[in-house]
Design a protein around this motif. Structure first.
Motif, mmCIF file in Angstrom:
data_model
loop_
_atom_site.group_PDB
_atom_site.id
_atom_site.type_symbol
_atom_site.label_atom_id
_atom_site.label_comp_id
_atom_site.label_asym_id
_atom_site.label_seq_id
_atom_site.Cartn_x
_atom_site.Cartn_y
_atom_site.Cartn_z
ATOM 1 N N VAL A 1 74.811 -30.780 11.494
ATOM 2 C CA VAL A 1 75.574 -29.380 11.400
ATOM 3 C C VAL A 1 76.850 -29.702 10.991
ATOM 4 O O VAL A 1 77.746 -28.928 10.907
ATOM 5 C CB VAL A 1 75.291 -28.461 12.348
ATOM 6 C CG1 VAL A 1 73.937 -28.018 12.288
ATOM 7 C CG2 VAL A 1 75.616 -29.092 13.708
ATOM 8 N N LEU B 1 75.099 -24.574 19.641
ATOM 9 C CA LEU B 1 74.950 -24.095 18.141
ATOM 10 C C LEU B 1 74.302 -22.767 17.972
ATOM 11 O O LEU B 1 74.690 -22.082 17.050
ATOM 12 C CB LEU B 1 74.024 -25.164 17.273
ATOM 13 C CG LEU B 1 74.899 -26.430 16.729
ATOM 14 C CD1 LEU B 1 73.640 -27.384 16.326
ATOM 15 C CD2 LEU B 1 75.744 -26.146 15.941
ATOM 16 N N GLU C 1 81.876 -24.126 18.124
ATOM 17 C CA GLU C 1 80.722 -23.045 17.268
ATOM 18 C C GLU C 1 81.300 -21.848 17.317
ATOM 19 O O GLU C 1 81.522 -21.210 18.313
ATOM 20 C CB GLU C 1 79.324 -23.429 17.665
ATOM 21 C CG GLU C 1 78.323 -22.562 16.772
ATOM 22 C CD GLU C 1 78.414 -22.887 15.321
ATOM 23 O OE1 GLU C 1 77.521 -22.088 14.416
ATOM 24 O OE2 GLU C 1 78.835 -23.961 14.718
ATOM 25 N N VAL D 1 76.543 -17.228 6.128
ATOM 26 C CA VAL D 1 76.811 -18.657 6.015
ATOM 27 C C VAL D 1 77.083 -19.010 4.713
ATOM 28 O O VAL D 1 77.763 -19.720 4.380
ATOM 29 C CB VAL D 1 75.351 -19.176 6.257
ATOM 30 C CG1 VAL D 1 75.460 -20.644 6.105
ATOM 31 C CG2 VAL D 1 74.968 -18.996 7.822
ATOM 32 N N LYS E 1 70.724 -15.756 14.492
ATOM 33 C CA LYS E 1 71.876 -16.655 14.265
ATOM 34 C C LYS E 1 71.089 -17.156 13.235
ATOM 35 O O LYS E 1 69.985 -18.192 13.308
ATOM 36 C CB LYS E 1 72.248 -17.522 15.444
ATOM 37 C CG LYS E 1 72.750 -18.911 15.244
ATOM 38 C CD LYS E 1 74.174 -18.696 15.022
ATOM 39 C CE LYS E 1 75.052 -20.020 14.934
ATOM 40 N NZ LYS E 1 76.509 -19.865 14.812
ATOM 41 N N LEU F 1 71.177 -20.934 10.811
ATOM 42 C CA LEU F 1 71.702 -22.132 10.626
ATOM 43 C C LEU F 1 71.310 -22.658 9.096
ATOM 44 O O LEU F 1 69.909 -22.721 9.053
ATOM 45 C CB LEU F 1 71.372 -22.966 11.731
ATOM 46 C CG LEU F 1 72.229 -22.720 13.155
ATOM 47 C CD1 LEU F 1 71.347 -23.369 13.906
ATOM 48 C CD2 LEU F 1 73.464 -23.009 13.262
ATOM 49 N N PRO G 1 80.650 -24.908 8.358
ATOM 50 C CA PRO G 1 80.647 -24.112 8.972
ATOM 51 C C PRO G 1 82.191 -23.304 9.307
ATOM 52 O O PRO G 1 82.955 -24.293 9.328
ATOM 53 C CB PRO G 1 80.144 -24.724 10.459
ATOM 54 C CG PRO G 1 80.872 -26.130 10.224
ATOM 55 C CD PRO G 1 80.421 -26.397 8.830
#
Length: 648
Positions: free
Chosen positions: A312, A356, A370, A392, A597, A599, A605
């Motif tokens: 990530v 995360l 994060e 995102v 959430k 990802l 990010p």
């Protein structure tokens, strides 16, 4: 109903209540819990002239052990507190009520420390502000509440407290939500792979062109009532700003270490209030695990199905080596907490580092910082996932454009054909004095992304010169509106802050290490001297695109889940995973709200504080510019923009 009542406590309140109830009920009185509560007790009353949290805690334990109902009344800092009336096995107990009541107070940290100290005490100290009339009013309410209970009617203190001002006798009822983490009444379950599984179901849109499964009108029936209350709410204050060009409403999420404001910005104050509440609830869920109890604590090498912590993006070696840096490099042998998420592309549960999955976990002591990037709330889980993915994409496209300094094509905002957007732009010009620069930031995935810059028309005004924002949505017009609201929503308060602290922002311009907080990023680029850093966007000499040229119109589905599935096909082709961690707390679940959430490992990010940016291991920022023909070759890390990003 014939009932046997046991009263625990001593003082004026006990004397008055017993005198009123004795003619109608069989009763016994004991001074403290040092004496056993009779087995024949149907209702337990715990009454005191002061504040003794230890008595409430004992009342909770005894009543639950004996399987009986109980009600408390006490006086604290000149205020009588009655309730809740708690039934055995039910959610919403005295400890939940205390938590909500203490958290909404401005001096909550001090009150909590006092609370913790008094829990160890065995006797309440009479409150200095106890008044005869106040006790009489409390007595009348308790008597009537017991009568309703004995007749089998719904009581007023069911998941609620009744407050009485000892001086003015002003009374008020305040509903509270059960605490999803309460050790006495919550049904919090253990996190597991099975509970993380997601089967996408239908999520029909409320209307054509909408990407929501529940209308704001439907949500308004419970949002304010259940979540916004100055004394016991998850959110305790609301502020309406009438200076801004659009309807701006901010609600406050009280935290033990401060306050977290959540804003709603639309063309309607009512809609903005609802949006602000939803934003506040999203932040509440995203801070730490509230819906499920974390159970996995291990090193990555011991886990069979887990997201690699480095996939990530992490901080650079140089960042980790800096004196005072709050994080340590990831080490494969170091154990950490993991929560279960679900890979929508691989269609299987996957473990995710807890740091995360919940953004406040990155305050220090871990390996990365994060934010709330990818957190979203929705009327259905599918809706929340969709909007989490959009966030995102929005942040990834913005950061990629900034770090690679992409000369994005400029779009004519008036070519949208959307009358509301045209009026918003005109209002922004006439009232705020800003013009809109709109850019096509769509990346290789083809999902509409935009970047906006609003620029002051009168550059000599002393106001912020420019503000950047971004948006992503299958409907590009919605993405633009969202960015405009975000940019202009609090322009007057921002300008006041900018003028007040302008000298510090000038220092940040010349020393990027001083950009430490979220607000710093946008404020620095309000300086006219910072405009040259955005020259790759502003100094273009080519025709603007129209919306039709910039974005391919795709067939809209009446079911939001079908849109979601189309997006997943795109990511699968690009070899990008989409992982969802369900953050939904019980406080939201009761009303059918969902918080997640999202990802997408590999995408950039969002971080705040220039010292905390995360680019290490994210080759996307180097390769995508070449794929889109912005560069003739992949970039090198040394060619990336070295300055703090301007995301506000």
């Amino acid at each position: 109903m014939s009932a046997f009542i046991t009263v625990v406590g001593e003082g004026v309140l006990v004397e008055r209540v017993v005198k009123e109830l004795k003619p109608d009920y069989e009763m016994t009185c004991i001074r403290s819990f040092e004496k056993n509560v009779p087995e024949t007790t149907d209702l337990l009353l715990v009454l005191e002239d002061g504040w003794n949290p230890g008595s409430s805690l004992m009342g909770e334990r005894v009543a639950r052990e004996k399987g009986i109902d109980w009600l408390r009344g006490f006086v604290a800092f000149g205020e009588g507190v009655i309730g809740p009336l708690v039934s055995p096995g039910s959610e919403g107990c005295s400890q939940c009520a205390d938590l909500r009541r203490l958290m909404t107070a401005s001096d909550r940290e001090d009150l909590w420390n006092i609370h913790q100290t008094l829990v160890e005490s065995t006797q309440a100290r009479p409150d200095e502000w106890v008044s005869v009339n106040g006790v009489l009013q409390m007595t009348t309410f308790i008597k009537n509440e017991v009568k309703r209970w004995s007749e089998g009617k719904r009581v007023f203190t069911d998941q609620a407290v009744h407050l009485v001002n000892m001086r003015t006798l002003e009374s008020s009822r305040h509903h509270f939500l059960p605490d999803s983490q309460c050790p006495y009444c919550s049904g919090m379950v253990e996190d597991s792979a099975h509970r993380a599984e997601i089967v996408l179901g239908p999520s029909m849109k409320i209307s054509e062109g909408s990407y929501r499964s529940r209308s704001m009108e439907e949500l308004s029936t419970f949002l304010t009532k259940d979540y916004l209350d100055p004394r016991t709410g998850l959110l305790n204050h609301k502020m309406i700003d009438f200076e801004t060009p659009f309807a701006d409403v901010v609600v406050n999420l009280p935290l033990m270490n401060g306050n977290e404001g959540s804003a709603g910005r639309t063309n309607s104050y009512a809609a903005s209030e609802r949006t602000a509440i939803l934003e506040g609830l999203e932040r509440f869920c995203g801070m730490d695990p509230k819906g499920k109890r974390t159970r996995v604590y291990d090193r990555y090498s011991n886990l069979r199905s887990a997201l690699h912590p480095l996939d990530v993006g992490v901080h650079s070696v140089e960042q980790y080596r800096k004196k005072g840096f709050p994080f340590s490099p990831y080490h494969p042998d170091k154990k950490m907490n993991w929560v279960w998420g679900y890979s929508l592309v691989q269609e299987k549960p996957i473990l995710v580092p807890e740091r995360l999955a919940y953004y406040s976990m990155g305050c220090g002591g871990g390996y990365i910082f994060e934010t709330s990037n990818g957190c979203a709330i929705g009327g259905s889980r599918e809706e929340a996932i969709f909007h989490g993915m959009m966030e995102v994409l929005e942040r990834d496209s913005f950061l990629l454009s900034w770090y690679a300094e992409l000369p994005l094509p400029r779009i004519d905002p008036y070519s949208s054909g959307d009358q509301e957007l045209h009026m918003m732009i005109d209002r922004m010009k006439e009232i705020a004095g800003y013009d809109l620069y709109l850019y096509n930031a769509t990346m290789e995935h083809g999902i509409p992304c935009i970047l906006t810059i609003i620029k002051k028309i009168n550059a000599d005004s002393g106001d912020l010169n420019l503000i950047c924002a971004a948006g992503a949505h299958l409907d590009p017009v919605k993405a633009v509106k969202s960015a405009v609201f975000e940019s202009v929503g609090m322009i007057e308060p921002l300008n006041k802050e900018f003028k007040k602290n302008k000298k510090s922002y000038v220092k940040m311009l010349h020393d990027s290490s001083l950009v430490k907080k979220m607000d710093d990023h946008g404020m620095v680029y309000g300086l006219p001297e910072a405009e040259e850093r955005l020259g790759f966007l502003l100094n273009q000499d080519r025709p603007m695109q129209t919306f039709e040229e910039a974005f391919q119109r795709k067939r809209a589905h009446p079911d939001l889940t079908e849109d979601l599935k189309d997006l997943l096909e795109v990511f699968q082709r690009l070899n990008l995973d989409v992982i969802v961690v369900d953050q939904t707390a019980g406080e939201l679940e009761r009303n059918g709200l969902h918080c997640v959430k999202v990802l997408i490992p590999g995408m950039l990010p969002m971080t705040f504080g220039h010292h905390l940016r995360r680019l290490e291991g994210l080759n996307r920022v180097l390769e995508v510019p070449h794929k889109l023909d912005y560069t003739d070759r992949p970039l090198t890390p040394g060619e990336l923009n070295p300055y703090p990003h301007p995301f506000p």
